[in-house]
Write a protein that holds these residues in place. Sequence first.
Motif, PDB file in Angstrom:
ATOM      1  N   SER A  26       0.840  -1.193   0.000  1.00 15.01           N
ATOM      2  CA  SER A  26       0.000   0.000   0.000  1.00 15.01           C
ATOM      3  C   SER A  26       0.876   1.244   0.000  1.00 15.01           C
ATOM      4  N   ARG A  27       0.395   2.267  -0.651  1.00 15.63           N
ATOM      5  CA  ARG A  27       1.045   3.572  -0.617  1.00 15.63           C
ATOM      6  C   ARG A  27       0.019   4.602  -0.141  1.00 15.63           C
ATOM      7  N   ALA A  28       0.491   5.570   0.618  1.00 17.67           N
ATOM      8  CA  ALA A  28      -0.407   6.589   1.149  1.00 17.67           C
ATOM      9  C   ALA A  28       0.243   7.956   1.085  1.00 17.67           C
ATOM     10  N   THR A  29      -0.571   8.960   0.850  1.00 13.74           N
ATOM     11  CA  THR A  29      -0.146  10.349   0.983  1.00 13.74           C
ATOM     12  C   THR A  29      -1.132  11.042   1.908  1.00 13.74           C
ATOM     13  N   PHE A  30      -0.626  11.970   2.702  1.00 12.91           N
ATOM     14  CA  PHE A  30      -1.491  12.726   3.597  1.00 12.91           C
ATOM     15  C   PHE A  30      -1.143  14.196   3.476  1.00 12.91           C
ATOM     16  N   ALA A  36      -8.584  23.027   9.136  1.00  5.10           N
ATOM     17  CA  ALA A  36      -9.677  22.077   9.345  1.00  5.10           C
ATOM     18  C   ALA A  36      -9.575  21.463  10.732  1.00  5.10           C
ATOM     19  N   ALA A  37     -10.733  21.197  11.323  1.00  5.35           N
ATOM     20  CA  ALA A  37     -10.761  20.539  12.629  1.00  5.35           C
ATOM     21  C   ALA A  37     -10.287  19.095  12.486  1.00  5.35           C
ATOM     22  N   ALA A  38      -9.871  18.513  13.606  1.00  4.28           N
ATOM     23  CA  ALA A  38      -9.307  17.165  13.574  1.00  4.28           C
ATOM     24  C   ALA A  38     -10.280  16.139  13.007  1.00  4.28           C
ATOM     25  N   GLU A  39     -11.587  16.342  13.272  1.00  5.30           N
ATOM     26  CA  GLU A  39     -12.564  15.375  12.770  1.00  5.30           C
ATOM     27  C   GLU A  39     -12.826  15.525  11.265  1.00  5.30           C
ATOM     28  N   GLN A  40     -12.301  16.581  10.662  1.00  5.46           N
ATOM     29  CA  GLN A  40     -12.475  16.785   9.222  1.00  5.46           C
ATOM     30  C   GLN A  40     -11.315  16.123   8.474  1.00  5.46           C
ATOM     31  N   LEU A  41     -11.302  14.814   8.532  1.00  6.08           N
ATOM     32  CA  LEU A  41     -10.257  14.024   7.903  1.00  6.08           C
ATOM     33  C   LEU A  41     -10.915  13.108   6.876  1.00  6.08           C
ATOM     34  N   ALA A  42     -10.583  13.300   5.633  1.00  8.65           N
ATOM     35  CA  ALA A  42     -11.170  12.523   4.544  1.00  8.65           C
ATOM     36  C   ALA A  42     -10.195  11.460   4.072  1.00  8.65           C
ATOM     37  N   VAL A  43     -10.736  10.328   3.596  1.00  7.46           N
ATOM     38  CA  VAL A  43      -9.904   9.256   3.069  1.00  7.46           C
ATOM     39  C   VAL A  43     -10.458   8.824   1.721  1.00  7.46           C
ATOM     40  N   LEU A  44      -9.550   8.569   0.807  1.00  7.30           N
ATOM     41  CA  LEU A  44      -9.896   8.073  -0.528  1.00  7.30           C
ATOM     42  C   LEU A  44      -9.073   6.815  -0.792  1.00  7.30           C
ATOM     43  N   PRO A  45      -9.721   5.713  -1.131  1.00  4.92           N
ATOM     44  CA  PRO A  45     -11.157   5.456  -1.275  1.00  4.92           C
ATOM     45  C   PRO A  45     -11.883   5.579   0.070  1.00  4.92           C
ATOM     46  N   THR A  46     -13.146   5.906  -0.005  1.00  5.42           N
ATOM     47  CA  THR A  46     -13.911   6.240   1.194  1.00  5.42           C
ATOM     48  C   THR A  46     -14.199   5.037   2.087  1.00  5.42           C
ATOM     49  N   ASP A  47     -14.037   3.818   1.562  1.00  9.21           N
ATOM     50  CA  ASP A  47     -14.357   2.637   2.376  1.00  9.21           C
ATOM     51  C   ASP A  47     -13.203   2.193   3.273  1.00  9.21           C
ATOM     52  N   ARG A  48     -12.069   2.880   3.234  1.00  3.76           N
ATOM     53  CA  ARG A  48     -10.914   2.480   4.047  1.00  3.76           C
ATOM     54  C   ARG A  48     -11.042   3.072   5.457  1.00  3.76           C
ATOM     55  N   THR A  49     -12.028   2.579   6.183  1.00  5.30           N
ATOM     56  CA  THR A  49     -12.340   3.157   7.492  1.00  5.30           C
ATOM     57  C   THR A  49     -11.238   2.904   8.519  1.00  5.30           C
ATOM     58  N   THR A  78      -3.398   4.017  -2.279  1.00  3.65           N
ATOM     59  CA  THR A  78      -3.381   3.151  -3.444  1.00  3.65           C
ATOM     60  C   THR A  78      -2.662   1.873  -3.048  1.00  3.65           C
ATOM     61  N   GLY A  79      -2.984   0.776  -3.706  1.00  2.00           N
ATOM     62  CA  GLY A  79      -2.321  -0.471  -3.368  1.00  2.00           C
ATOM     63  C   GLY A  79      -2.854  -1.615  -4.195  1.00  2.00           C
ATOM     64  N   ASP A  80      -2.178  -2.756  -4.071  1.00  2.00           N
ATOM     65  CA  ASP A  80      -2.557  -3.924  -4.859  1.00  2.00           C
ATOM     66  C   ASP A  80      -2.667  -5.184  -4.011  1.00  2.00           C
ATOM     67  N   VAL A  81      -2.861  -5.032  -2.696  1.00  2.00           N
ATOM     68  CA  VAL A  81      -3.057  -6.199  -1.847  1.00  2.00           C
ATOM     69  C   VAL A  81      -4.529  -6.592  -1.898  1.00  2.00           C
ATOM     70  N   SER A  92      -1.632  -3.282   5.950  1.00  2.00           N
ATOM     71  CA  SER A  92      -0.812  -2.565   4.976  1.00  2.00           C
ATOM     72  C   SER A  92      -1.302  -1.137   4.803  1.00  2.00           C
ATOM     73  N   ASP A  93      -2.620  -0.973   4.659  1.00  2.00           N
ATOM     74  CA  ASP A  93      -3.202   0.368   4.536  1.00  2.00           C
ATOM     75  C   ASP A  93      -2.978   1.186   5.799  1.00  2.00           C
ATOM     76  N   VAL A  94      -3.191   0.550   6.948  1.00  2.00           N
ATOM     77  CA  VAL A  94      -3.077   1.255   8.224  1.00  2.00           C
ATOM     78  C   VAL A  94      -1.658   1.761   8.442  1.00  2.00           C
ATOM     79  N   ILE A  95      -0.662   0.910   8.194  1.00  2.00           N
ATOM     80  CA  ILE A  95       0.724   1.322   8.411  1.00  2.00           C
ATOM     81  C   ILE A  95       1.124   2.403   7.413  1.00  2.00           C
ATOM     82  N   ALA A  96       0.681   2.270   6.165  1.00  2.00           N
ATOM     83  CA  ALA A  96       0.977   3.307   5.176  1.00  2.00           C
ATOM     84  C   ALA A  96       0.376   4.639   5.597  1.00  2.00           C
ATOM     85  N   ALA A  97      -0.847   4.593   6.131  1.00  2.00           N
ATOM     86  CA  ALA A  97      -1.502   5.825   6.579  1.00  2.00           C
ATOM     87  C   ALA A  97      -0.739   6.468   7.733  1.00  2.00           C
ATOM     88  N   ILE A  98      -0.343   5.657   8.709  1.00  2.00           N
ATOM     89  CA  ILE A  98       0.399   6.188   9.866  1.00  2.00           C
ATOM     90  C   ILE A  98       1.705   6.823   9.422  1.00  2.00           C
TER      91      ILE A  98
END
Length: 318
Positions: A26-30, A36-49, A78-81, A92-98
Amino acid sequence: MQGVFRDAAGQRCAGLVTLPMAGLGSRATFVRDQNAAAEQLAVLPTDRTKARRAAALAVEECARQRREPSCGGVLRLTGDVPVGLGMGSSTSDVIAAIRAVAGSYGLSLGPATVARLAVRAELACDPLMLDDRPVLFAQREGRVLEVLGPALPDLVIVGCALGGGAPVDTLSLPVRVHDDHDVRAYERLRTLLRRAVATGDAVLLGEVATASAWRGQQILCHPEFETLAEISRRVGATGVQMAHSGAVAGLIFDPAAPGLEHRVRTCVRALDSNGIPATRIFTTFPTSKELRNGPAHRGVDRPAGPRTSRRPTRLPSL
């Protein structure tokens, strides 16, 4: 291997040993938005809760270290797992996000911190934040119970997908209560796995993986598992490994055993004739230059890790 073990204090603790596979991730950019307030955090794709929760926790951690107020932002993944097959896609997504959030703050969080945040984000995680050494990892606590050695034995894995490759809803699986007999059995497997790693014994490692997989079937109940175990015995594999939670599996081969290419080809044909799709062939050791660059590399993944193979290995394309 996955089960319940004793930690250094003698307490029961769920733990696992992961089989690494290079080539997917997985690859992530932030991008922070300080307005923006802390709760105003968007993720794409939106299903990666889970990744969104991880990013929010990482923002809180990094802002605390920087002594700044938390803020919102946009996380892109983005990723291919493959998702839902037990290949660690969520971790993989979680660690990339962190790591992406930490990078936006100019920080590099240590493995222990990343593990702590990952467990908080998804309740249990794989040890992908660590180095390549095989470890017994407490997936629900984010801590290492034991470093088993410097590297796994040299292995060739023929991966496959059970259940037609359909995702497994791990949250719906029954929770098994382990008794002292179970813990003693898992501790015996732990001892054997430690010996297999120390001596580079692919046969012993295969026996441990198979024993753990059989015990895991009490919960996973894959209808093809007995067929998979029979194919393993018939084609001369050292054993079977199963995803900790999911539908992917693999037959383990010792690359030093004679007739590797024939065994692998026979294995792929046997899987196909039983309606079990083979997915990929990969190794736990760096392959030869000819394998990496030649036609045999199709469907073969290079592994992570510094080890060199005992001899150049040719694998069939898949």
